[in-house]
Design an enzyme around this catalytic site. Structure first.
Site, mmCIF file in Angstrom:
data_model
loop_
_atom_site.group_PDB
_atom_site.id
_atom_site.type_symbol
_atom_site.label_atom_id
_atom_site.label_comp_id
_atom_site.label_asym_id
_atom_site.label_seq_id
_atom_site.Cartn_x
_atom_site.Cartn_y
_atom_site.Cartn_z
ATOM 1 N N ARG A 104 11.471 -34.456 -0.030
ATOM 2 C CA ARG A 104 12.890 -34.054 -0.030
ATOM 3 C C ARG A 104 13.427 -34.391 -1.418
ATOM 4 O O ARG A 104 13.422 -35.556 -1.829
ATOM 5 C CB ARG A 104 13.668 -34.802 1.055
ATOM 6 C CG ARG A 104 15.170 -34.607 0.892
ATOM 7 C CD ARG A 104 15.975 -35.073 2.078
ATOM 8 N NE ARG A 104 15.853 -34.129 3.185
ATOM 9 C CZ ARG A 104 16.680 -34.093 4.217
ATOM 10 N NH1 ARG A 104 17.682 -34.947 4.303
ATOM 11 N NH2 ARG A 104 16.514 -33.210 5.185
ATOM 12 N N HIS A 131 15.552 -25.173 3.051
ATOM 13 C CA HIS A 131 15.282 -26.214 4.062
ATOM 14 C C HIS A 131 14.467 -25.566 5.191
ATOM 15 O O HIS A 131 14.949 -25.411 6.311
ATOM 16 C CB HIS A 131 16.610 -26.775 4.579
ATOM 17 C CG HIS A 131 16.468 -28.038 5.377
ATOM 18 N ND1 HIS A 131 15.283 -28.743 5.495
ATOM 19 C CD2 HIS A 131 17.389 -28.750 6.099
ATOM 20 C CE1 HIS A 131 15.474 -29.803 6.251
ATOM 21 N NE2 HIS A 131 16.739 -29.829 6.629
ATOM 22 N N GLN A 134 13.952 -27.069 8.917
ATOM 23 C CA GLN A 134 15.084 -26.937 9.832
ATOM 24 C C GLN A 134 15.051 -25.581 10.539
ATOM 25 O O GLN A 134 15.397 -25.472 11.719
ATOM 26 C CB GLN A 134 16.399 -27.095 9.069
ATOM 27 C CG GLN A 134 17.619 -27.039 9.953
ATOM 28 C CD GLN A 134 17.735 -28.219 10.903
ATOM 29 O OE1 GLN A 134 17.652 -29.356 10.473
ATOM 30 N NE2 GLN A 134 17.924 -27.964 12.180
ATOM 31 N N ASP A 219 27.033 -25.148 8.293
ATOM 32 C CA ASP A 219 26.528 -26.381 7.676
ATOM 33 C C ASP A 219 27.686 -26.983 6.883
ATOM 34 O O ASP A 219 28.754 -26.348 6.729
ATOM 35 C CB ASP A 219 25.329 -26.029 6.772
ATOM 36 C CG ASP A 219 24.612 -27.247 6.201
ATOM 37 O OD1 ASP A 219 24.861 -28.382 6.666
ATOM 38 O OD2 ASP A 219 23.791 -27.063 5.271
ATOM 39 N N CYS A 259 22.643 -27.784 11.498
ATOM 40 C CA CYS A 259 21.476 -28.646 11.237
ATOM 41 C C CYS A 259 21.822 -30.126 11.325
ATOM 42 O O CYS A 259 20.937 -30.951 11.512
ATOM 43 C CB CYS A 259 20.872 -28.305 9.883
ATOM 44 S SG CYS A 259 21.965 -28.634 8.475
ATOM 45 N N ARG A 287 13.289 -30.654 15.760
ATOM 46 C CA ARG A 287 12.687 -30.992 14.459
ATOM 47 C C ARG A 287 11.340 -31.685 14.695
ATOM 48 O O ARG A 287 10.359 -31.424 14.006
ATOM 49 C CB ARG A 287 13.614 -31.916 13.653
ATOM 50 C CG ARG A 287 14.915 -31.273 13.196
ATOM 51 C CD ARG A 287 14.688 -30.171 12.179
ATOM 52 N NE ARG A 287 13.951 -30.641 11.004
ATOM 53 C CZ ARG A 287 14.502 -31.281 9.964
ATOM 54 N NH1 ARG A 287 15.796 -31.503 9.947
ATOM 55 N NH2 ARG A 287 13.765 -31.668 8.939
HETATM 56 N N1 NVA Z 1 23.015 -28.392 3.143
HETATM 57 C C1 NVA Z 1 22.848 -29.777 3.528
HETATM 58 C C2 NVA Z 1 21.803 -29.897 4.589
HETATM 59 C C3 NVA Z 1 21.573 -31.307 5.066
HETATM 60 C C4 NVA Z 1 20.500 -31.402 6.109
HETATM 61 C C5 NVA Z 1 22.481 -30.592 2.295
HETATM 62 O O1 NVA Z 1 21.665 -30.121 1.493
HETATM 63 O O2 NVA Z 1 23.019 -31.682 2.117
HETATM 64 N N1 CP Z 2 19.157 -31.693 9.356
HETATM 65 C C1 CP Z 2 18.596 -32.610 8.549
HETATM 66 O O1 CP Z 2 17.697 -32.304 7.748
HETATM 67 O O2 CP Z 2 19.045 -33.867 8.730
HETATM 68 P P1 CP Z 2 18.741 -35.148 7.829
HETATM 69 O O3 CP Z 2 19.414 -34.950 6.506
HETATM 70 O O4 CP Z 2 19.313 -36.292 8.621
HETATM 71 O O5 CP Z 2 17.247 -35.272 7.650
#
Ligand code: NVA
Ligand code: CP
Length: 303
Positions: A104, A131, A134, A219, A259, A287
């Protein structure tokens, strides 16, 4: 055979993705029956997190536990990655020890560079652009509640962010229509919209977009790394909140997904997650099951 990675949904064929969703549903049932599925004794997943996480970290760690394997949490704060060791070198070294790596991070090119130098499968666990993990959970959730998503009208409300870009890829791979309802200046990646012309459209008015939709998704307005834009984004997205009233514009059988983490009072109304059309807790649980199917696919092959 060369090693397979999962950096975007386009790394697997539509048939492979559909097989993976079926397998995720099977693995979920096996887990419910407490049927052992510890196929990964002695296998280790390396987990590199350069951004925060609750669901992704826990689901991958628990997946490896259920499989009888192990996982290692690696943060730049206490590895040499945070002190400037090149991605290429880290990939070469880690992939000589672990059996798969999940990352990540910020720039999507980081996961591409890592994968190009990794001898083991690399999984994108969120970048600024995509992502895909997800989306596996989202599609599994839709299939469990409503059957195939093929040919359905899916509406993305809000920021054209990493999740939205992955919905564009999902529309292509799972063959559905995607309407993106976002304010000007917050569109998803133009190259992706252009590539899926005919399948993906932009409709500024969320009520119009929602008409006839079978799935509404949103989101956060400010993703990780955009914290300083919070105030300007709250203004820009003020008309893009998903609420039970917006859901009423959609088809009677419409579902709502997010998500998570969610911000009540921003992208969703305070009561949205309590609405019976919201399936976000199933989505979050999936997930675990979807990523188990993904790990199996990458480490063993289709099941
Ligand atoms: N769009 C959000 C998704 C978090 C799971 C982010 O990148 O922070
Ligand atoms: N939806 C998701 O990826 O959650 P986290 O940021 O908690 O991993």
């Amino acid at each position: 055979m060369s090693v397979r990675h999962f950096l975007t949904l386009l790394d697997l064929s539509p048939a492979e993705l559909n097989g993976l969703i079926d397998r995720a549903i099977t693995l979920k049932a096996m887990h419910r029956r407490q049927e052992p599925h510890d196929f990964f004794h002695g296998k280790t997943l390396g987990m590199i997190f350069e951004k925060s996480s609750t669901r992704t970290r826990v689901s991958f760690e628990v997946a490896m536990n259920h499989f009888g394997g192990a996982s290692i949490f690696l943060s730049p704060r206490d590895t040499q990655l945070g002190r400037g060791e090149p991605i290429e070198d880290s990939a070469r070294v880690l992939s000589r020890m672990v059996d798969a790596v999940m990352i990540r991070t910020f720039s999507h090119s980081t996961v591409e560079t890592f994968a190009a130098h990794s001898a083991v499968p690399v999984i994108n666990a969120l970048t600024d652009d995509f992502h895909p993990c997800q989306l596996l959970a989202d599609i599994q959730t839709y299939v469990e509640h409503r059957g195939s998503i093929q040919g359905k009208r899916v509406v993305w409300v809000g920021d054209g962010n990493n999740m939205c870009n992955s919905y564009i890829n999902a529309a292509r791979q799972f063959d559905f229509e995607l309407v993106v309802s976002c304010p000007e200046g917050y569109e998803p990646r133009a190259d992706l919209v252009e590539r899926e012309r005919g399948r993906v459209t932009i409709e500024r008015d969320p009520r119009k977009a929602a008409e006839g939709a079978q799935l509404l998704v949103t989101d956060v307005w400010a993703s990780m790394g955009q914290e300083e834009e919070q105030a300007s984004r709250e203004k820009a997205f003020a008309d893009y909140q998903v609420s039970p009233a917006l859901m009423d514009c959609a088809a009677a059988e419409a579902l709502f997904m997010h998500c998570l983490p969610a911000h009540r009072g921003e992208e969703i109304s305070h009561d949205m997650l309590d609405d019976p059309r919201a399936v976000v807790w199933d989505e979050a649980e999936n997930r675990l099951h979807a990523q188990k199917a993904l790990l199996e696919f990458l480490l063993i092959g289709p099941r």
